[in-house]
Enzyme design. Structure first.
Site, PDB file in Angstrom:
ATOM      1  N   HIS A  86       0.854  -1.178   0.000  1.00 12.32           N
ATOM      2  CA  HIS A  86       0.000   0.000   0.000  1.00 12.32           C
ATOM      3  C   HIS A  86       0.895   1.235   0.000  1.00 12.32           C
ATOM      4  O   HIS A  86       0.872   2.034   0.924  1.00 12.32           O
ATOM      5  CB  HIS A  86      -0.937  -0.020   1.211  1.00 12.32           C
ATOM      6  CG  HIS A  86      -1.806  -1.248   1.275  1.00 12.32           C
ATOM      7  ND1 HIS A  86      -2.448  -1.653   2.414  1.00 12.32           N
ATOM      8  CD2 HIS A  86      -2.133  -2.161   0.327  1.00 12.32           C
ATOM      9  CE1 HIS A  86      -3.133  -2.770   2.168  1.00 12.32           C
ATOM     10  NE2 HIS A  86      -2.943  -3.089   0.908  1.00 12.32           N
TER      11      HIS A  86
HETATM   12  C1  LIG Z   1      -0.001  -9.159  -1.692  1.00 18.03           C
HETATM   13  C2  LIG Z   1      -0.900  -7.966  -1.912  1.00 18.03           C
HETATM   14  C3  LIG Z   1      -2.107  -7.895  -1.236  1.00 18.03           C
HETATM   15  C4  LIG Z   1      -2.938  -6.796  -1.424  1.00 18.03           C
HETATM   16  N1  LIG Z   1      -4.142  -6.795  -0.788  1.00 18.03           N
HETATM   17  C5  LIG Z   1      -4.956  -5.735  -0.918  1.00 18.03           C
HETATM   18  C6  LIG Z   1      -6.227  -5.728  -0.258  1.00 18.03           C
HETATM   19  O1  LIG Z   1      -6.623  -6.677   0.393  1.00 18.03           O
HETATM   20  N2  LIG Z   1      -6.993  -4.614  -0.387  1.00 18.03           N
HETATM   21  C7  LIG Z   1      -6.600  -3.538  -1.104  1.00 18.03           C
HETATM   22  O2  LIG Z   1      -7.335  -2.556  -1.138  1.00 18.03           O
HETATM   23  N3  LIG Z   1      -5.428  -3.549  -1.788  1.00 18.03           N
HETATM   24  C8  LIG Z   1      -4.599  -4.618  -1.710  1.00 18.03           C
HETATM   25  N4  LIG Z   1      -3.415  -4.644  -2.405  1.00 18.03           N
HETATM   26  C9  LIG Z   1      -3.063  -3.471  -3.240  1.00 18.03           C
HETATM   27  C10 LIG Z   1      -3.623  -3.576  -4.661  1.00 18.03           C
HETATM   28  O3  LIG Z   1      -3.106  -4.702  -5.297  1.00 18.03           O
HETATM   29  C11 LIG Z   1      -3.250  -2.309  -5.418  1.00 18.03           C
HETATM   30  O4  LIG Z   1      -3.821  -1.195  -4.746  1.00 18.03           O
HETATM   31  C12 LIG Z   1      -3.773  -2.290  -6.848  1.00 18.03           C
HETATM   32  O5  LIG Z   1      -3.399  -3.448  -7.539  1.00 18.03           O
HETATM   33  C13 LIG Z   1      -3.212  -1.055  -7.549  1.00 18.03           C
HETATM   34  O6  LIG Z   1      -3.679  -0.978  -8.872  1.00 18.03           O
HETATM   35  P1  LIG Z   1      -2.871  -0.105  -9.932  1.00 18.03           P
HETATM   36  O7  LIG Z   1      -3.596  -0.232 -11.211  1.00 18.03           O
HETATM   37  O8  LIG Z   1      -2.617   1.246  -9.360  1.00 18.03           O
HETATM   38  O9  LIG Z   1      -1.414  -0.800 -10.029  1.00 18.03           O
HETATM   39  P2  LIG Z   1      -1.013  -2.295 -10.421  1.00 18.03           P
HETATM   40  O10 LIG Z   1      -2.110  -3.219 -10.161  1.00 18.03           O
HETATM   41  O11 LIG Z   1       0.278  -2.556  -9.752  1.00 18.03           O
HETATM   42  O12 LIG Z   1      -0.771  -2.227 -11.995  1.00 18.03           O
HETATM   43  C14 LIG Z   1       0.278  -1.463 -12.531  1.00 18.03           C
HETATM   44  C15 LIG Z   1       0.792  -2.145 -13.794  1.00 18.03           C
HETATM   45  O13 LIG Z   1       1.663  -1.240 -14.458  1.00 18.03           O
HETATM   46  C16 LIG Z   1       2.744  -1.958 -15.025  1.00 18.03           C
HETATM   47  N5  LIG Z   1       3.865  -1.024 -15.231  1.00 18.03           N
HETATM   48  C17 LIG Z   1       4.613  -0.412 -14.281  1.00 18.03           C
HETATM   49  N6  LIG Z   1       5.530   0.384 -14.862  1.00 18.03           N
HETATM   50  C18 LIG Z   1       5.352   0.273 -16.199  1.00 18.03           C
HETATM   51  C19 LIG Z   1       6.010   0.857 -17.318  1.00 18.03           C
HETATM   52  N7  LIG Z   1       7.005   1.717 -17.179  1.00 18.03           N
HETATM   53  N8  LIG Z   1       5.590   0.501 -18.557  1.00 18.03           N
HETATM   54  C20 LIG Z   1       4.551  -0.372 -18.730  1.00 18.03           C
HETATM   55  N9  LIG Z   1       3.909  -0.954 -17.693  1.00 18.03           N
HETATM   56  C21 LIG Z   1       4.294  -0.621 -16.443  1.00 18.03           C
HETATM   57  C22 LIG Z   1       3.024  -3.044 -14.005  1.00 18.03           C
HETATM   58  O14 LIG Z   1       3.698  -4.131 -14.606  1.00 18.03           O
HETATM   59  C23 LIG Z   1       1.629  -3.395 -13.508  1.00 18.03           C
HETATM   60  O15 LIG Z   1       1.078  -4.488 -14.209  1.00 18.03           O
HETATM   61  C24 LIG Z   1      -2.564  -5.730  -2.276  1.00 18.03           C
HETATM   62  C25 LIG Z   1      -1.353  -5.817  -2.976  1.00 18.03           C
HETATM   63  C26 LIG Z   1      -0.534  -6.925  -2.808  1.00 18.03           C
HETATM   64  C27 LIG Z   1       0.729  -7.012  -3.590  1.00 18.03           C
END
Ligand SMILES: Cc1cc2nc3c(=O)[nH]c(=O)nc-3n(C[C@H](O)[C@H](O)[C@H](O)COP(=O)(O)OP(=O)(O)OC[C@H]3O[C@@H](n4cnc5c(N)ncnc54)[C@H](O)[C@@H]3O)c2cc1C
Ligand code: SF4
Length: 585
Positions: A512
């Site tokens: 987080h």
């Molecule tokens: C073990 C674990 C448990 C969790 N449990 C919870 C929970 O219970 N409740 C909760 O609210 N949240 C939880 N989270 C947090 C949640 O997973 C994230 O808040 C959410 O996935 C964020 O979404 P996002 O789209 O911002 O980023 P992400 O899901 O991380 O997606 C970002 C994507 O961008 C890609 N990327 C990065 N840089 C580049 C680049 N330069 N070029 C191209 N692609 C790129 C990455 O490869 C990734 O696939 C948890 C996370 C983990 C790891």
């Protein structure tokens, strides 16, 4: 560098925020291209039930997470130290590949409190001046504005839970402190097990109001508004840090992709890393992005709109690498990109029984019961020396055999006595955990590392972070409250686990990470405005928890998703009609 045909929208990263934004903007008729640096992943091909619970492969060998051989970050506790690269993930586990971290998240799906969105003005009005060095601020958007978007995410995922506040009326059995909901959860809560029932009983003895944790692990067969079908969770326990082989955990794969991937106006390009955001001569307009494929071929991708969906750490780094906005300098207080990096403050009390079976292997990422009396500003902080708080919960997220080794106080940390203690307590122990807020301080920040570079020769992100006086006071307070509950749960003994030393980047805490591209009310206090639009480059939007000015005492993803729906609605209803700044500076 090869120049590619232009698209209307380029999304950088394809996790939760990328998938939601793609779905919303393709619905508006735009030609959308998502560029994801990781591989294509899907349930039948990548985490079928046969291999999804492979603890060695997915967790210990880190196959589920971002490859830090190619790109990692450097870390130090404070500016007097030299930051060193994190060569192995520990404290947090960023995702990589289609679905991002949303593939291996737990699914604990919380809404922030109304007052969390006004941390600066609310706390100042109630308690006076904030401590020196604390840099919290208001989001610039309110809970009421986000509520319909929270509701959309609940329905997209089929969240199971019990409402505690329906349209302003407090409902028995739910969280009485939550902001008003426009609707009940789409599904009922998860089945509570022995540990949750003990927690609920103990909390009630203390006069608290326990309720089931809101869960994106499905509690019954569900068809979401896009027509995607999800199956009920089997409580397999390989959920947190794993992909679900059962179509039971809400993720981009299970809720959006079956519909999105068929759309002719959507294209997904995987295994291509975005290196920078390009701009025209004025510097005020993004012209697209540059990216590189696995063979080292570089491309220029022109686009009318650039939307960063690459997780807070990558979003902030891309802004810095592209020279958009001034990088925050803690020494002078100048600059905003990288400012207000925050995390989460955890504490726990473990309960050990003699003859009661907790059977923790019957678990799910979001199977739990919680109390919210000590979160946010739900209690009077006068004289406590901190603001904010956290929820206290008993989750049964797993008893994965390699990872799970609760042992009573005084057990040696290795050897035959340790092994015997692990075996003795494996089936008969549980944890009461506190999940606390993280308030922004001037000293905690992200910038570019002056020494270390990624595989493409670009500077790594550098994280400077330690727990703050506010965090430490809050952790002690929450730990004591969690222990109060644990002691009433009928166990033989309780072991208090307080992370009191400096922040350690190795033991897992939470993924987080927040801040670095914060939202706010003026260009003087924020990187993006209330619609997540860059103040400097109006055709650039930034999604994700990087926009949180500080972190609340909840898991972030429902708020991340609600903000994505909110920003998408603003793009569709305002920006496309009149491209330009949505808020006048
Ligand atoms: C073990 C674990 C448990 C969790 N449990 C919870 C929970 O219970 N409740 C909760 O609210 N949240 C939880 N989270 C947090 C949640 O997973 C994230 O808040 C959410 O996935 C964020 O979404 P996002 O789209 O911002 O980023 P992400 O899901 O991380 O997606 C970002 C994507 O961008 C890609 N990327 C990065 N840089 C580049 C680049 N330069 N070029 C191209 N692609 C790129 C990455 O490869 C990734 O696939 C948890 C996370 C983990 C790891
Ligand atoms: S616990 Fe449920 S939601 Fe989680 S991986 Fe197992 S079946 Fe899927």
């Amino acid at each position: 560098m090869k120049k590619l045909p232009p698209v209307d929208v380029v999304l950088v990263g394809f996790g939760w925020t990328g998938a939601i934004m793609a779905q919303e903007l393709t619905d508006a008729g735009l030609q959308v291209l998502a560029i994801e640096r990781g591989a294509w992943r899907d349930t039948p091909t990548h985490f079928p039930p046969t291999t999804a619970p492979d603890e060695l492969r997915w967790y210990w060998r880190k196959e589920m997470f971002q490859s830090n051989a190619r790109d990692t970050l450097t870390f130090r506790n404070n500016r007097d130290q030299v930051a060193r690269p994190m060569r192995r993930w520990g404290s947090f586990l960023p995702g990589e590949g289609v679905g991002g971290g949303g593939v291996h998240w737990n699914g604990q799906t919380w809404r922030f409190l109304p007052s969390d969105f006004a941390a600066q003005s609310h706390n100042t009005a109630r308690y006076g001046a904030l401590p020196e060095g604390m840099t919290v601020q208001d989001y610039g958007v309110t809970y009421d504005e986000l509520e319909p978007h929270y509701d959309r995410f609940d329905k997209l995922c089929g969240i199971g839970g019990k409402a505690g506040n329906l349209r302003g009326e407090i409902v028995e059995g739910g969280n009485p402190f939550e902001g008003p909901r426009s609707a009940e959860y789409p599904n009922p809560p998860m089945h509570m097990t022995f540990s949750q029932n003990q927690f609920i009983h103990a909390a009630r003895q203390l006069g608290l109001k326990p309720f089931p944790g809101p869960s994106a692990n499905l509690t019954r067969p569900y068809v979401n508004p896009l027509g995607a079908q999800l199956a009920p969770c089997s409580y397999c326990g390989f959920c947190e840090k794993y992909g679900c082989g059962n179509y039971s955990k809400a993720s981009a794969q299970t809720t959006i992709l079956p519909v999105l991937m068929r759309k002719p106006n959507f294209t997904l390009k995987v295994q291509n890393e975005v290196l920078s955001i390009t701009r025209d001569n004025t510097g005020r307009r993004a012209t697209g992005v540059t990216h590189i494929d696995l063979d080292g071929n570089r491309y220029e991708q022109p686009a009318e709109l650039v939307i960063l969906c690459a997780y807070p750490l990558s979003n902030a780094r891309l802004m810095m690498l592209s020279g958009i906005g001034e990088v925050y300098n803690p020494a002078t207080g100048e600059g905003l990109v990288g400012k207000n990096y925050c995390y989460q403050v955890m504490a726990a009390a473990q309960v050990f029984y003699d003859d009661k079976f907790t059977n923790g292997f019957v678990g799910a990422g979001a199977l739990g019961a919680a109390v919210d009396e000590y979160n946010g500003d739900n209690f009077d902080h006068t004289g406590l020396g901190f603001i904010g708080g956290g929820y206290i919960a008993n989750w049964t997220t797993n008893a994965r055999p390699i990872e799970t080794h609760r042992t009573p106080e005084g057990t040696p940390t290795w050897g035959s006595q340790w092994k015997a203690a692990v075996a003795d307590n494996f089936l008969t122990s549980t944890t009461v955990g506190a999940h606390g807020a993280s308030m922004a301080y001037a000293t905690n920040a992200l910038d570019l590392d002056p020494t270390y570079k990624d595989a493409y020769g670009q500077p790594l992100l550098r994280m400077t972070y330690d727990f703050t006086p506010n965090d430490r006071a809050m952790a002690r307070f929450l730990s004591a409250r969690a222990t109060d509950i644990a002691r009433l749960m009928g166990g033989r003994e309780v072991k208090v686990v307080l992370r009191d030393g400096p922040y350690d980047s190795m033991p897992y805490q939470t993924t987080h990470n927040t801040g670095g591209t914060i939202m706010g009310t003026t260009p003087a206090n924020s990187v993006v405005n209330r619609y997540l639009q860059s103040w400097d480059v109006p055709n650039l939007f930034v999604m994700g928890a990087g926009v949180f000015p500080q972190n609340a005492g909840y898991n972030p993803t429902a708020t991340v998703a609600a903000l994505t729906f909110w920003a998408a609605a603003a793009i569709r209803s305002q920006y496309l009609r009149n491209p330009g700044p949505l808020v006048q500076a």
